[in-house]
Each structure stands twice: as structure tokens, then as C-alpha cells.
Design an enzyme around this catalytic site. Structure first.
Site: not given
Length: 549
Positions: A11, A36, A108, A131, A321, A401, A479, A510-511
Site C-alpha cells: 500500500h 486510494k 526497510h 512502524d 511507507d 495537505a 494539529r 484539510t485535504s
């Protein structure tokens, strides 16, 4: 030297390009294929765009960095993927495939460590990678040394992964496995207590989780454990909205679930702060670098920052990731050249479009717009209580964003939160929003000067509360993204104009995506999303559209 980084295929696939010590472009596969999280997809379109945007072909690339040691992966659900040159670079798109020895595997967690330390600008630092799954470990502490080397100090195996603990709790509460951000947002509605599952030791952490064949098994171990200790898992419920033909999530959360969410967040905070203290003790460093999917937990990041353990903390925008391609390429660059990289600044590294390109599209579509004083007019519309979209420069890499593909509004209007959630984003009403603000405004709001450009820290609002109800969560935190005031940056110029209109330089941020779609990438997607939503205006590369026009 040119190094192409590619991360795949589970993903959040992405690709990036480093040229002569600078990260010159990066993009997520989901933004290009409009799916997505780009599940089970190789980042072929992302890699293709990176090459085309620089006028290059695959033969112009010196090395290709891949953020996994493929032969060392122990998770059976990940090792099944055939990550071959042909899969990463199909000849029908690239004309040829690279040699097998041209693709260099990078561990990784080392890739995550490089994605933060090598772009931090710190001379040396403690590095904490938290992770879900690596080749065989889920959490690691590294030392980013003054000579540029990244030295592994300690790691903890996959079945003791803090990411899987949190992911299991996310599913138990009623969300999908990659919706950890929702659990983080739900936690402040409950009263939490420390859970006994993670033991803190002088050597790190311990858990009573057996070795299991895949990360899915570990996650389900936690779901079953929570069901045993806290009762039935919460069930996800949707409400189908007939007028919009959209299934809106309407999952109920009783006090049991809210308190559980708060307890899980508190337990995670407790464990990571302990690891941050150990990292400082073991390295003696004044700076901390964080990366890995769990480093997107803004609540934990904010608590580490407030502990004042370190002089400064760096978390890259694509800490998950998505940033694997960047970290692998950065580490390979250092290994090949021994030279440092330019620090990370603006994350608008993806596809960008000129005002002329956008203007031609708007004319073709027959859309009315203005190109005169468009930013000043957008600021006035925000002051009038309108909600709009902002499209400027290259699309961001990472989940936040940051003023390139954003939905913006007046944060002083508390009702904007419900309107955004219900009408625009079509999501749960309890979910919070955060602001973008000029960097100089951080001190009156948070009580100290801050530089937090990637919206990855949640902090208590201590001042100017009347101006920020739409972005202040139920626990009094927000945030935040701080924006440097630069005259050549359209977004900072917008915030300056908002200050002239409202008396403070901040907007809800916001995005720019509607109803579960990926963030808009191209102008066509922006225009479609604008007209298919209740948004009032759209600023797009110097042009302004508004529905009253």
C-alpha cells in the site's frame, strides 16, 4: 548522479528522484491512478511521471533504490510479491527494463531512518523508527552520526510492533486497518488508563505476543485479546444518503469504546516516550528524528515535543511507507557519494500546472472565472464565511495537505467543522480539523515560537482561542501547520490577506478530496470536485471560481 526511488507494492506506493544531492520530485501512485492507498499496486505511473517531469528515460538513471531487503522479508503476506524489474518497470510503459543488479535493496527501517535524518538538517541525531512491519522488526532505534552514518542500536521484532498493537485497536473500535488516524481523533472523547500489554524495560519494550506468520495474524491477535478483555468489538455502520448517493459512515461509539480508544492512545504515548528517553540516553543527542507509520500519530509527537527531551524534533511529511522510496534513495545516495542531501522543505514535489494550462482548461469548459486579485478575493470570501478549495503548485507527497491541495475556511466559525464533515468531506461529525497559520502566529496561540511545517504535531491551544473554534478539538488541542511568510509563496500571501481581513493569519486546512477519493492532483479533478460539492469557491493557479458567479 541520478537515483530513482520506488516503494511498493502492499500500500502507499510512491516514486521519487534524487539528482545531484537534491530531492527534485516525488509522487504517490494513488494520486495518479485515483485509487486510494493504491492497494497491491506497483508505482509504475509514479515512476513514469518522475522520469517524464525531468525529461529523462530509464536509461538515464544510475541506480534504483527499493526500501525492502526482498530476500529477508519474514512476513509471508509480503514475501509473496514478485518485485522484479519487469513488475516495477513494464516495458510497454518504459520501453525497457533495468538490469536486476541496477535495483538496490535498502533495509526497510534503514529507509525510514534515512527519510527523516538525511533531510532533517541536523548534524547528528537520535532516530526512532516506529512502524507496523519491517523485514523482521517493527521498532528500531538508530544513531544518525556526525560522519553521516546511520548506526542501528536496538530493534524489536515484528510481533512486538507498536504499529500492530494500534492497528488491532483501530479494527476493534470499528475502523479499517489503515484508519489509525480515526482512533487518534476518537481518543480525546474518552477517559484513558494505561493498559498492561506493553512492558517498559531498561532495554526497551516487551509484549506477550507469539511469533506469527504475517502482520495480519498479529493484528488479529490483538483484536481477539481486546475482545477477551473488553467485550465485543464495535461494528462499523453506514448510512446511505439518497440525495448524494453516498454511503456515509455512522458508527456509534459508547463510553466503553471511547474509553478504550483513550486508553490505547495513552498506552502508545507512554511506550514511545519511554523509547525516546532511551534513545537520548543511548546517543546523548540533542535532536530527535522520527519516522515510520506510527510517527504520523500527531498526539504522541506533540507529547514528546512538550516533554522537552530534545532541543528539536523532525518528522518528515511522508513519515509512513509513502516515504520509503525517498528514504531508500537518500540512503543509497549517501552510500554511493558520501555526501549529504539538501534538507527537506516544501513537499509540493508532485505534478504542477501553469496558470496558462489551467486558464486554457477553464475556457474549454466554459467556466466563468477571474484572474484579477484572485488571492485577495479568496481571502475576502473566507472572511465572509465561505468555504473554498486551494490548488497551487505541485501536489504534496505524504498524507497531509500543506497548502498545495487544500480545503480552506475561517477557523473562527465553529459551525464550519460540521459543515465540512457532513456536507463537503462526507465523514463522521466528531472528526477534528487543524489550521494553517503564519509561523509568527504560533507564539500567541501555543505560548512558544514553533516551526511545524508538516502538520504532524498536536498541541494545546493556550491563547487566541476565540479565533480557532473550528480547529480546536474536544480536549482543547489542535494539529497545526506553521507557514513561513514568504512573498513568493501564494499560500503565505493568502494567510497575510486573511490577517488583513480577520485580524489573525490562520485558516482551516484539510485535504482537497471529496467522499473518500484521493487528494485531487490535476486541474480537471479540482474543477470536478468543486462543482460536485458544496464548496463556495476554488482558487486554482491564479484563477478564482466562485459559485455565485
Amino acid at each position: 548522479m541520478r537515483i530513482l526511488g520506488v516503494s511498493a507494492p502492499y500500500h502507499d506506493g510512491s516514486a521519487c528522484l534524487i539528482e545531484d544531492g537534491e530531492l527534485v520530485c516525488a509522487v504517490e501512485e494513488e494520486r495518479l491512478i485515483r485509487s486510494k492507498r493504491a492497494w497491491n499496486k506497483f508505482p509504475v505511473q509514479a515512476a513514469k511521471w518522475c522520469l517524464e517531469s525531468r525529461g529523462l528515460q530509464l536509461s538515464d538513471i544510475d541506480r534504483i533504490a527499493y526500501p525492502w531487503e526482498r530476500n529477508a522479508i519474514q512476513d509471508q503476506s509480503l514475501s509473496k510479491y514478485n518485485v522484479s524489474p519487469r513488475a516495477l518497470f513494464p516495458t510497454e510503459l518504459f520501453g525497457s527494463s533495468p538490469r536486476s543488479d541496477q535495483i538496490i535493496d535498502v533495509n526497510h527501517h534503514l529507509s525510514h531512518a534515512a527519510s527523516t535524518f538525511r533531510f532533517s538538517g541536523f548534524p547528528s541525531a537520535a532516530i526512532l523508527v516506529i512502524d507496523g512491519t519491517g523485514e523482521d522488526v517493527g521498532t528500531s532505534i538508530y544513531h544518525g552520526q556526525a560522519d553521516g552514518q546511520i548506526k542501528l542500536l536496538r530493534s524489536w521484532k515484528n510481533n512486538w510492533s507498536l504499529g500492530h498493537f494500534y492497528e488491532g485497536a483501530t479494527q476493534y473500535v470499528g475502523f479499517s486497518k489503515l484508519e489509525a488516524g480515526k482512533l487518534m481523533g476518537l481518543a480525546p472523547y474518552g477517559e484513558g488508563e494505561l493498559l498492561p500489554y506493553i512492558r517498559l524495560t531498561d532495554d526497551g519494550i516487551e509484549m506477550d505476543v507469539p511469533s506469527l506468520p504475517t502482520h495480519e495474524h498479529v493484528t488479529q491477535y490483538w483484536v481477539q485479546q481486546f475482545m477477551k478483555d473488553f467485550g465485543p468489538a464495535n461494528k462499523r455502520i453506514y448510512h446511505y444518503d439518497i440525495p448524494s448517493c453516498y454511503a456515509m459512515e455512522n458508527t456509534p461509539f459508547d463510553e466503553r469504546i471511547k474509553n478504550f480508544a483513550a486508553s490505547v492512545q495513552l498506552t502508545l504515548d507512554h511506550a514511545i516516550i519511554h523509547l525516546a528517553k532511551l534513545a537520548k540516553e543511548w546517543t546523548g543527542e540533542e535532536y530527535l528524528c522520527l519516522a515510520g507509520g506510527v510517527a504520523l500519530n500527531c498526539t504522541t509527537n506533540g507529547k514528546i515535543l512538550r516533554q522537552k527531551l530534545y532541543s528539536d524534533i523532525f518528522v518528515p511529511g511522508p513519515a509512513n511507507d509513502t516515504g520509503g522510496s525517498i528514504g531508500a534513495a537518500a540512503e543509497l545516495w549517501f552510500q554511493e557519494t558520501g555526501r549529504s542531501l539538501k534538507p527537506m522543505d516544501d513537499l509540493g514535489l508532485g505534478p504542477k500546472f501553469t496558470p496558462d494550462q489551467v486558464g486554457s482548461l477553464l475556457k474549454k469548459l466554459g467556466v466563468r472565472y477571474t484572474s484579477v486579485n484572485s488571492i485577495e478575493r479568496a481571502a475576502r470570501l473566507i472572511g465572509e464565511g465561505k468555504i473554498g478549495a486551494w490548488f497551487s503548485g505541485g501536489i504534496e507527497i505524504g498524507p497531509r495537505a500543506l497548502g498545495h491541495r487544500s480545503i480552506i475556511a475561517n477557523p473562527a466559525i465553529g459551525s464550519h467543522k460540521d459543515r465540512l464533515n457532513i456536507e463537503v468531506k462526507k465523514r463522521e461529525t466528531w472528526r477534528p480539523y487543524g489550521p494553517s497559520m503564519l509561523q509568527e502566529y504560533a507564539e500567541p496561540v501555543f505560548g512558544e515560537a514553533l516551526k511545524l511545517p508538516y502538520m504532524l504535531f498536536t498541541l494545546p491551544v493556550v491563547g487566541d482561542k476565540n479565533n480557532l473554534p473550528a480547529v480546536t478539538h474536544v480536549d482543547g488541542t489542535t494539529r497545526v501547520q506553521t507557514v513561513v511568510n514568504r512573498p513568493d509563496d501564494p499560500y503565505s500571501y493568502l494567510l497575510t490577506n486573511v490577517r488583513d481581513n480577520l485580524g489573525f493569519p490562520a485558516v482551516v486546512n484539510t485535504s482537497f478530496n471529496i467522499g473518500g477519493e484521493p487528494v485531487v492532483c490535476r486541474p480537471e479533478e479540482a474543477v470536478r470536485s468543486f462543482f460536485s460539492s458544496p464548496l463556495d469557491f476554488l482558487y486554482i493557479e491564479g484563477h478564482l471560481l466562485w459559485k455565485e458567479n
